[in-house]
Design a protein around this motif. Structure first.
Motif, short mmCIF file in Angstrom:
data_model
loop_
_atom_site.label_atom_id
_atom_site.label_comp_id
_atom_site.label_asym_id
_atom_site.label_seq_id
_atom_site.Cartn_x
_atom_site.Cartn_y
_atom_site.Cartn_z
N ASP A 163 0.81 -1.22 0.00
CA ASP A 163 0.00 0.00 0.00
C ASP A 163 0.84 1.27 0.00
OD1 ASP A 163 -1.61 2.16 0.50
OD2 ASP A 163 -2.57 1.39 2.28
N ILE A 164 1.46 1.57 1.14
CA ILE A 164 1.93 2.96 1.32
C ILE A 164 3.11 3.33 0.42
CG2 ILE A 164 0.99 3.35 3.61
CD1 ILE A 164 3.68 2.56 4.79
N LEU A 165 3.96 2.38 0.06
CA LEU A 165 5.05 2.75 -0.84
C LEU A 165 4.52 3.07 -2.24
CD1 LEU A 165 8.04 3.20 -1.31
CD2 LEU A 165 8.34 0.75 -1.65
N PRO A 166 3.70 2.20 -2.85
CA PRO A 166 3.10 2.59 -4.13
C PRO A 166 2.21 3.83 -4.03
CG PRO A 166 2.82 0.23 -3.77
CD PRO A 166 3.36 0.81 -2.49
N THR A 167 1.57 4.02 -2.87
CA THR A 167 0.72 5.21 -2.71
C THR A 167 1.56 6.49 -2.76
OG1 THR A 167 -0.97 3.99 -1.49
CG2 THR A 167 -0.92 6.37 -1.16
N GLY A 168 2.68 6.47 -2.06
CA GLY A 168 3.59 7.62 -2.12
C GLY A 168 4.14 7.81 -3.53
N TRP A 169 4.44 6.68 -4.19
CA TRP A 169 4.98 6.74 -5.55
C TRP A 169 3.95 7.35 -6.52
CZ3 TRP A 169 9.87 6.09 -7.04
CH2 TRP A 169 10.14 5.89 -8.39
N MET A 170 2.70 6.86 -6.41
CA MET A 170 1.65 7.38 -7.31
C MET A 170 1.35 8.85 -7.00
SD MET A 170 -2.08 5.75 -8.26
CE MET A 170 -3.43 6.79 -7.75
N ALA A 171 1.42 9.22 -5.73
CA ALA A 171 1.19 10.63 -5.37
C ALA A 171 2.22 11.52 -6.05
CB ALA A 171 1.27 10.80 -3.86
N ALA A 172 3.47 11.08 -6.07
CA ALA A 172 4.53 11.87 -6.72
C ALA A 172 4.32 11.86 -8.24
CB ALA A 172 5.89 11.30 -6.35
N ASP A 182 11.89 20.64 -9.85
CA ASP A 182 10.66 21.23 -9.30
C ASP A 182 10.69 21.32 -7.77
OD1 ASP A 182 9.31 21.81 -11.57
OD2 ASP A 182 7.87 20.15 -11.45
N THR A 183 9.95 22.28 -7.26
CA THR A 183 9.74 22.38 -5.81
C THR A 183 8.37 21.81 -5.47
OG1 THR A 183 11.11 24.34 -5.65
CG2 THR A 183 9.53 23.97 -3.87
N ILE A 184 8.37 20.84 -4.57
CA ILE A 184 7.14 20.14 -4.20
C ILE A 184 6.86 20.39 -2.73
CG2 ILE A 184 5.97 17.90 -4.20
CD1 ILE A 184 7.07 18.78 -6.97
N ALA A 185 5.62 20.68 -2.38
CA ALA A 185 5.23 20.80 -0.98
C ALA A 185 4.34 19.62 -0.61
CB ALA A 185 4.49 22.11 -0.73
N ALA A 213 9.29 11.58 -4.44
CA ALA A 213 9.49 12.84 -5.16
C ALA A 213 10.97 13.04 -5.49
CB ALA A 213 8.96 14.00 -4.32
N PHE A 214 11.82 12.72 -4.54
CA PHE A 214 13.26 12.85 -4.83
C PHE A 214 13.69 11.82 -5.89
CE2 PHE A 214 13.72 15.05 -0.60
CZ PHE A 214 14.15 16.25 -1.15
N GLN A 215 13.14 10.59 -5.80
CA GLN A 215 13.46 9.59 -6.82
C GLN A 215 13.02 10.06 -8.21
OE1 GLN A 215 14.95 6.47 -6.88
NE2 GLN A 215 15.69 7.00 -4.83
N GLN A 216 11.93 10.85 -8.23
CA GLN A 216 11.41 11.33 -9.52
C GLN A 216 11.97 12.71 -9.87
OE1 GLN A 216 7.07 10.74 -9.61
NE2 GLN A 216 7.34 8.83 -8.45
N LYS A 217 13.12 13.02 -9.26
CA LYS A 217 13.94 14.18 -9.66
C LYS A 217 13.42 15.53 -9.18
CE LYS A 217 16.40 11.29 -12.17
NZ LYS A 217 17.43 10.54 -11.45
#
Lengths: 204, 389
Positions: free
Chosen positions: B170-179, B188-191, B206-210
């Motif tokens: 759940d939570i790892l893919p959820t964080g990944w999909m959110a990014a 980019d700057t992300i909040a 988000a950091f993995q996605q640059k």
């Protein structure tokens, strides 16, 4: 002006207003022509004495596969609530599903009256059942999403048919039940099984 | 078997329940080796998600070993699997486009109507997450029945410990999909609002996605410290005016994308949040959407709004005008877990990421009630609870 006159004119005005209201109401155009299915009209979901209801789903299968499931999948039939299904020995005779079977002592038998390959199957009740019922399954190409399957039922309960619930309740139950039936059929065709959250085969 | 069951608002009890068995041909049964309490389990615990019934088995983050298979399952007894929380058939129109959490077929027909009334369409089935999503028994138990086992579970290698794999559920893919939904461009700057488990994995993703910078917003110092360790710039909403801070920190432009990893139970003493809480308490309001409102107001013109946080009802005072006038795009949804698991498993196998840093407490299943209570009430220390049946 005397009280008697007030009463007289007041009564006349009230009657005139009521009559005008009735005329305006009756002159109001019923349903403007648009692209929506007639059964989705806000009012007057009727055709003469018949109450019309139905449901639509899209199934990722050809009309032929959908028809084959409806006609030949014994796993589907016990799961149906309102959609009649073919009787094995007489392919044009449809048997009533669970909800219709339980509603009256006399089963509501229906017979196929029209078929157009890959497009339409229509049926009509026969004999002295507790209602007069027409129905049809219609198939429409929905592009890459599959085949849109629409079921429409027009029902006219016979007067004083005690086994029926009130007409409005019946129509609501029928619409919900038909949607459930189509969804169960979609599950069987697309996944090979009907989804359940039961933890064991013998669980409620 | 023993299982953590819902007994009422704030009341979890481990009870003896019937063992599951094969019901449909594509089923399998797994013996659970690890299971976690998710932040969204707290929505059930707090009674804000409808459709939860007494004796429902909770839990949608779990993994284990296959102990029985149906005749159409492609798994073998003994295989080790992680199970995504979204149940999907793999064959419907939505599954064919990898929108697994939109599956048309996995929620039992008789449980589809409430969600259809509430949301316009029925939802996919989910493990341990109310009868809105099918009423499937969850994974905080010794055994679980897994429908569509030929497509749902992810078979995982033997040589990686449970704790590094469990969060693929759940939570790892959820964080990944959110990014991904934030459509991050390099630099980019992300909040990110919320530094709970999903928020922290969102920061990592988000950091993995640059992303160039990630600004992390929360009110719990322990969680902000963890966000900082991941490279984010922490901001405590108890001490800081968030809208002002974000404008200052981004040179007056605002973040390129904003991510609401909080959802329907926002905390804090903002006026709108207090009003939401009162309305929720007296039964005339549903979601407390303070974070989403603030995120939309903070986002730069033409930016993106990503919402992994769970919402279940309606939100008042939604700033639709700001969305329109600034030309924002909003993307959200339950996670299509299985779409991302292969890529994330690869990152774990190559030691690029190690999700186990999140685990703060390990408990036996019998202490589930303690786990729930502390996870809700002591968020500074109880970051993530993993239980072993």
């Amino acid at each position: 002006m005397t009280i008697a006159n007030w009463a007289r004119y007041g009564l006349a005005a009230t009657l005139a207003t009521a009559a005008g209201g009735v005329l305006i109401y009756r002159r109001k155009p019923g349903i403007n022509h648009d692209a929506a299915p007639a059964r989705s009209a806000r009012h007057r979901r009727r055709f003469g004495d018949y109450r019309v209801t139905g449901a639509t789903v899209t199934i990722r299968a050809t009309p032929e596969q959908i028809r084959a499931c409806w006609q030949g999948n014994a796993q589907l039939w016990p799961a149906l609530e309102y959609l009649p299904f073919p009787e094995g020995n007489q392919p044009d005779l449809l048997l009533p599903p669970s909800e219709l079977r339980d509603m009256a002592s006399r089963p509501l038998l229906t017979r196929i009256v029209a078929e157009r390959e890959d497009e339409l199957i229509a049926w009509r009740s026969e004999g002295e059942g507790h209602a007069d019922m027409h129905g049809r399954l219609r198939f429409r190409d929905n592009g890459a999403k599959g085949t849109a399957v629409e079921v429409i039922m027009a029902v006219r309960p016979h007067h004083f048919a005690s086994a029926w619930k009130t007409e409005a309740m019946m129509a609501e139950a029928l619409e919900l039940g038909l949607l459930r039936d189509l969804r169960r059929m979609r599950m069987l065709i697309e996944t090979g099984e009907i989804a359940t959250a039961r933890m064991r085969p013998d669980a409620a | 078997m023993r299982a953590a069951t819902f007994q009422g608002k704030g009341d979890i009890d481990v009870r003896q329940m019937p063992d599951p068995a094969i019901v449909n041909p594509r089923d399998c049964i797994i013996e659970v080796t690890s299971t976690a309490i998710c932040g969204s389990d707290l929505h059930l615990y707090d009674g804000v998600i409808p459709g939860v019934e007494k004796d429902d088995i909770l839990g949608h983050e779990f993994m284990g070993r296959v102990v029985a298979t149906g005749k159409e399952s492609t798994l073998e007894v003994g295989q080790r699997v992680v199970v995504p929380f979204t149940i999907f058939c793999g064959q419907c129109f939505h599954c064919s486009e990898q929108r697994y959490s939109n599956c048309d077929n996995s929620c039992p027909v008789e449980d589809q109507e409430v969600a259809e009334k509430a949301f316009g369409h029925p939802m996919a089935g989910m493990f341990g997450y109310s009868h809105l999503t099918g009423g499937f028994a969850g994974g905080q138990a010794e055994y679980v029945r897994i429908p569509y086992s030929d497509v749902v579970p992810l078979v995982v290698p033997e040589d990686i410990p449970d704790e590094r794999l469990l969060f693929l559920s759940d939570i790892l893919p959820t964080g990944w999909m959110a990014a991904l939904n934030a459509e991050i461009a390099p630099g980019d700057t992300i909040a990110v609002w919320g530094c709970g488990p999903v928020g922290l994995f969102t920061i990592l993703s988000a950091f993995q996605q640059k992303a160039g910078r990630v600004i992390a917003i929360d009110g719990v110092q322990g969680r902000l410290d963890m966000a900082e360790q991941l490279g984010a710039e922490p901001v405590n909403f108890h001490e800081t005016d968030i809208l002002d801070a974000l404008k200052q920190m981004t040179g007056g432009i605002g973040p390129d994308a904003v991510i609401d990893a909080v959802g329907m139970e926002a905390h804090g003493f903002a006026i709108d949040n207090i009003a939401d809480r009162i309305k929720q308490t007296v039964g005339i309001g549903q979601d407390r959407a303070h974070v989403l409102r603030q995120a939309i107001m903070a986002c730069r013109k033409g930016g993106r709004v990503s919402v992994p946080g769970v919402y279940g009802g309606k939100a008042d005072l939604f700033p639709l005008g700001a969305m329109m006038q600034k030309g924002l795009q909003l993307r959200t949804g339950q996670t299509h877990v299985r779409r991302f698991t292969a890529e994330l498993l690869d990152l774990i196998e190559r030691d690029v990421i190690d999700p186990s840093f999140l685990i703060s407490h390990r408990l036996p299943l019998d202490e589930a009630a303690t786990g729930y209570r502390n996870f809700r009430d002591h968020q500074d220390e109880w970051i993530k609870v993993v239980m072993h049946p």
